[in-house]
Enzyme design. Structure first.
Site, PDB file in Angstrom:
ATOM      1  N   GLY A  96       2.013  -4.730  -8.321  1.00 30.04           N
ATOM      2  CA  GLY A  96       1.790  -3.880  -9.490  1.00 30.04           C
ATOM      3  C   GLY A  96       0.458  -3.153  -9.489  1.00 30.04           C
ATOM      4  CB  THR A  98       9.131 -18.423 -19.036  1.00 28.46           C
ATOM      5  OG1 THR A  98       9.617 -19.750 -19.249  1.00 28.46           O
ATOM      6  CG2 THR A  98       9.532 -17.537 -20.194  1.00 28.46           C
ATOM      7  CD  GLN A 129      -3.067  -0.773   0.083  1.00 29.75           C
ATOM      8  OE1 GLN A 129      -3.259   0.358  -0.378  1.00 29.75           O
ATOM      9  NE2 GLN A 129      -3.740  -1.816  -0.354  1.00 29.75           N
ATOM     10  CB  CYS A 159      -8.706 -10.431   0.487  1.00 37.60           C
ATOM     11  SG  CYS A 159      -7.428  -9.610  -0.437  1.00 37.60           S
TER      12      CYS A 159
HETATM   13  N1  PLP Z   1      -0.406  -6.670   1.119  1.00 39.17           N
HETATM   14  C1  PLP Z   1      -1.264  -5.639   1.264  1.00 39.17           C
HETATM   15  C2  PLP Z   1      -1.037  -4.652   2.360  1.00 39.17           C
HETATM   16  C3  PLP Z   1      -2.346  -5.500   0.391  1.00 39.17           C
HETATM   17  O1  PLP Z   1      -3.186  -4.481   0.530  1.00 39.17           O
HETATM   18  C4  PLP Z   1      -2.527  -6.470  -0.636  1.00 39.17           C
HETATM   19  C5  PLP Z   1      -3.694  -6.396  -1.532  1.00 39.17           C
HETATM   20  O2  PLP Z   1      -4.766  -5.986  -1.144  1.00 39.17           O
HETATM   21  C6  PLP Z   1      -1.587  -7.505  -0.754  1.00 39.17           C
HETATM   22  C7  PLP Z   1      -0.538  -7.576   0.143  1.00 39.17           C
HETATM   23  C8  PLP Z   1      -1.683  -8.537  -1.828  1.00 39.17           C
HETATM   24  O3  PLP Z   1      -1.277  -8.026  -3.062  1.00 39.17           O
HETATM   25  P1  PLP Z   1      -1.680  -8.825  -4.414  1.00 39.17           P
HETATM   26  O4  PLP Z   1      -3.120  -8.526  -4.644  1.00 39.17           O
HETATM   27  O5  PLP Z   1      -0.794  -8.249  -5.479  1.00 39.17           O
HETATM   28  O6  PLP Z   1      -1.403 -10.243  -4.165  1.00 39.17           O
END
Ligand code: PLP
Length: 391
Positions: free
Chosen positions: A206, A243, A185, A331
């Site tokens: 990304g 790859t 973040q 999530c």
């Molecule tokens: N770490 C934090 C603090 C996040 O906010 C997120 C995604 O919400 C992630 C890790 C995971 O990133 P990615 O979606 O690229 O797996």
């Protein structure tokens, strides 16, 4: 009232890919498509693009290109770092104790939990204060002779609070303990020099920095013991076989370059929008509370809890009104339990169920904020009527 276009206030969940990023990626789909491991012109062109991207990222992080690993996402970067260091350190006889906080993203805390539940590691989860900030003194007190890894996120995804990463890193270094930070973040808004931050491992994603989804970066300091959880080819310094995803690697390097170059201007602009939003919400909606630190927070991040409101109902009404927001970590949206972050900050269960996260971004305008401030009070009132106890 509904806005003319959707107002997107969920940049902490994902950002649109910058057109300049798309442009630099395009040639690497069907013009320069060689496997970078090959020995012909096509392959060399791909290898050169990866090499350039690695140098760009290394310059921004202030490290050697050899210390940069391109991964598939932020979660994968966290997984390789934590599992890889824990396994390698224990194998070297250094110990099996890990330290983290209760506000980490699941990419971190589920990895810690699995190491403890299935691989006989022990962890100390150091508490945070009511702003969601960890105290370095508490981290210091948790260190044992057998501690091999400390992981504390740079900025929290749900409440935006910034953590004292450099201070924690300094004390980890003093004791010779590897220090990982999840900078997913923070990467668009905070400085990333790995020496100033005193970090040994740092994760970036990304799609939080205007690059596409499905690409990440992991910084691994030279001489850090790390046993990759992956096996396969020797790509990425034996840390991430497979790859290389050349267009996405080119894209994330460009995106990181752009966010860091625009940071001074964009932070000032987005902070003003954030503060307008916070002042407007707290000033017009009774029973609203800011979550996270009032000042030491991400430039784009406003987060609240509303008394007598259920988060999903709020989000649904906002969506119908053309405003796209979140309740916390993308999530966990949809789960009826309050977020582990708000619970760790000591918020009562009922209040924590009424969380709303509004994160601005490059395209957000003052008019977007004003429209949101016009629409939100009515929605909160409507949602509160659904709760007989509150009504
Ligand atoms: N770490 C934090 C603090 C996040 O906010 C997120 C995604 O919400 C992630 C890790 C995971 O990133 P990615 O979606 O690229 O797996």
């Amino acid at each position: 009232m509904s806005p003319q276009r959707e107002i997107y206030l969920d940049h902490a969940a994902s950002t649109p890919t910058d057109p300049q990023v798309v442009e630099v990626m395009l040639p690497y789909f069907s013009q320069i498509y060689g496997n970078a491991s090959g020995l012909h012109k096509q392959a060399r062109a791909s290898a050169r693009a990866i090499d350039d991207a690695r140098h760009t990222v290394a310059d921004i992080l202030g490290c050697s290109p050899k210390e940069i690993v391109f991964t598939a996402c932020g979660s994968e970067s966290d997984n390789i770092a934590i599992r890889g260091v824990a396994w390698a350190q224990r194998q070297a006889g250094k110990g099996n104790h890990l330290i983290t906080t209760p506000i980490e993203h699941h990419a971190v805390d589920h990895t810690f939990n699995q190491l403890c539940d299935k691989f006989d590691f022990e962890q100390t989860v150091v508490p945070v204060d009511r702003y969601g900030v960890v105290n370095p003194t508490d981290i210091a007190a948790a260190i044992r002779p057998e501690t091999v890894l400390i992981s504390v996120m740079y900025a929290n995804n749900e409440v935006g609070s910034l953590q004292p990463v450099a201070e924690i890193g300094a004390l980890a270094r003093e004791r010779g303990i590897a220090f990982h930070t999840d900078a997913v973040q923070a990467a668009a808004y905070e400085p990333l020099n790995v020496d100033s931050l005193n970090v040994d491992l740092l994760a970036i994603s990304g799609h939080k920095i205007y690059a596409p989804k499905g690409i990440g970066i992991l910084y691994v300091r030279k001489n850090t013991l790390l046993l990759s959880p992956f096996t396969g080819g020797s790509h990425e310094n034996n840390r991430r076989p497979g790859t290389e995803n050349v267009p996405y690697i080119v894209g994330i390097a460009k995106a990181l370059e752009l966010v860091q170059a625009q940071r001074p201007v964009e932070n000032t602009r987005q902070e003003a929008l954030r503060d307008r939003l916070i002042a407007g919400v707290l000033g017009t909606i009774s029973g609203s509370h800011l979550t996270g630190h009032p000042t030491r927070r991400l430039a784009n991040h406003a987060s609240f809890v509303f008394e007598g409101c259920e988060a999903d109902a709020m989000l649904m009404h906002l969506d119908m009104a053309g405003i796209e927001a979140a309740s916390g970590s993308a999530c966990t949206t949809g789960m009826p339990e309050p977020s582990h972050v708000l619970t760790a900050m000591g918020l009562p269960h009922d209040l924590a169920l009424g969380a709303l996260r509004l994160t601005v971004g490059r395209q957000t305008t003052e008019a977007d904020i004003d429209t949101t401030l016009e629409i939100l009070p009515g929605i909160i009132e409507k949602v509160r009527q659904l709760d007989p106890a509150y009504a």
